[in-house]
Design an enzyme around this catalytic site. Structure first.
Site, PDB file in Angstrom:
ATOM      1  N   ASP A  50      -1.971  -7.660   2.405  1.00  0.00           N
ATOM      2  CA  ASP A  50      -1.079  -8.638   1.783  1.00  0.00           C
ATOM      3  C   ASP A  50      -1.261 -10.032   2.364  1.00  0.00           C
ATOM      4  O   ASP A  50      -1.873 -10.192   3.423  1.00  0.00           O
ATOM      5  CB  ASP A  50       0.383  -8.213   2.000  1.00  0.00           C
ATOM      6  CG  ASP A  50       0.827  -7.213   0.939  1.00  0.00           C
ATOM      7  OD1 ASP A  50       0.119  -7.052  -0.066  1.00  0.00           O
ATOM      8  OD2 ASP A  50       1.895  -6.595   1.138  1.00  0.00           O
ATOM      9  N   TYR A 108      -3.686   0.864  11.918  1.00  0.00           N
ATOM     10  CA  TYR A 108      -2.990  -0.417  11.876  1.00  0.00           C
ATOM     11  C   TYR A 108      -2.306  -0.690  13.201  1.00  0.00           C
ATOM     12  O   TYR A 108      -1.867   0.243  13.892  1.00  0.00           O
ATOM     13  CB  TYR A 108      -1.912  -0.407  10.772  1.00  0.00           C
ATOM     14  CG  TYR A 108      -2.443  -0.666   9.396  1.00  0.00           C
ATOM     15  CD1 TYR A 108      -2.632  -1.967   8.948  1.00  0.00           C
ATOM     16  CD2 TYR A 108      -2.741   0.386   8.534  1.00  0.00           C
ATOM     17  CE1 TYR A 108      -3.112  -2.201   7.664  1.00  0.00           C
ATOM     18  CE2 TYR A 108      -3.221   0.151   7.254  1.00  0.00           C
ATOM     19  CZ  TYR A 108      -3.396  -1.150   6.825  1.00  0.00           C
ATOM     20  OH  TYR A 108      -3.865  -1.396   5.564  1.00  0.00           O
TER      21      TYR A 108
END
Lengths: 245, 245
Positions: A50, A108
């Site tokens: 994003d 992540y």
């Protein structure tokens, strides 16, 4: 197969969008300057990130007709790319390789800054949490995160995933004494849209005693995003590694 | 007396300039929102920093008529300021205190990233040096930097200083294994315009064997900026601390 890092601050995310500066579009511009092919060379990423989300080890692939050696691809692309993208490695791979479809896992990292005031040097690189935090409570909750679960409570609207079942192989949290940050890592077979940011926000609420330690077990059952409304800011999230067989 | 940190990336330096975003102007806007005085409250800094130069411990002063407690000034200003400025401390001082004129010394830090390619996360926060570097040669040169010298070879045009004689109390260089950076620190009674950046560029040339180790001794004698043409980028420079009696 090319691995790269980028500072997501000035990108409208990874994926190309009309009239937006995206990682994919700057990569495609650079690769096509290097290509001698008549047709446009497309870039395929391991997945989207994003706007504002960073990468330490994003993976892409593309088909290049030139006979440029691997090191020449690294050097050439770095000289063509803006300074917020850095090519780390390039490796010639079989045509069966696909950056997105042959992925076996992703890792992540999420960096949290604590305290009431934002450190000016971290405003784009961490998520800020202004409330008291007991990291021990988060540590007690993390075993519930690991394993195969239905993450429907942790998916943002806009997800096009057919199934919300994912497996998390490992989840850790560490207090970094040097930086004063709390750092999460999640390693799993795949993640839903905003899943890491929603999980981090929920874990921070556990650390702040707004939720019971084992609330994840209930959240897997209720399958309701309204039970997990918070999303940690994009600025703290880093795609650290993409795994292939 | 207020200490503050700022990310200099998006500022046209510390000092107010027409139609530019400067640290002084955002501070004056915030302080004047807090002030109940009829007249405009001016900010006085310990000194200017150039566009892109950062601060970890800049010092300012201003006269505020309100009876706001010290902690209220920190909290109030931080709530009024943009996120690239952070107020660290506030302390009521005697009217004889002046952020600039009562300074007894300053400490600057300079972060250098090595390697051919720029790390996207460091492009605004370090200076990049792309050439081979022998840090041991720089270490051997640093004793020449310490002491009282005429720094005319190390001052940028535009300086309005009457004398170019300054005293450097301490100068160090360290290789940070974790970050891969080379970090300089300079502590002195005062620094000329661009002096630290010119000294760093010259020391890097010594580390790259472009200059002999003890070239500083010659440069003090020749008093000629043309002998030190390079200036290290603003992005690596941090005003770390300002000293008062």
């Amino acid at each position: 197969m090319v691995t790269l890092a980028y500072d997501g601050t000035k990108f409208a995310g990874f994926q190309s969008q009309p009239n937006q500066r995206t990682v994919q579009s700057v990569l495609e511009t650079a690769v096509n300057k290097m290509s001698t092919a008549a047709s446009f060379v497309h870039i395929f990423g391991s997945g989207r990130t994003d706007a504002g989300v960073h990468a330490l080890g994003q993976v892409i692939h593309f088909d290049l007709e030139n006979d440029i050696p691997e090191e020449g691809i690294v050097n050439g692309l770095n000289s063509l790319l803006p300074l917020d993208v850095e090519i780390l490695t390039a490796k010639r791979v079989a045509t069966t390789f696909h950056a997105r479809f042959t992925t076996h896992g992703k890792r992540y990292l999420y960096r949290v800054s604590l305290g009431r005031f934002v450190n000016p040097f971290k405003r784009f690189y961490t998520g800020q949490y202004k409330y008291p935090l007991k990291v021990d409570l988060i540590k007690a909750a993390l075993p519930d995160v690991i394993g195969t679960h239905d993450f429907s409570s942790f998916v943002a609207s806009g997800s096009q995933a057919k199934s919300h079942i994912r497996t998390i192989y490992d989840a850790t949290v560490k207090e970094d004494q040097t930086t004063g940050e709390v750092v999460f890592e999640f390693y799993g077979n795949g993640f839903l849209y905003n899943q890491v940011r929603i999980m981090v926000a929920t874990l921070l609420e556990i650390g702040n005693e707004k939720r019971p330690v084992h609330d994840f077990l209930r959240l897997y059952e209720v399958k309701d995003r309204n039970e997990c409304r918070a999303t940690a800011p994009a600025s703290g999230l880093y795609l650290k590694k993409v795994y292939y067989k």
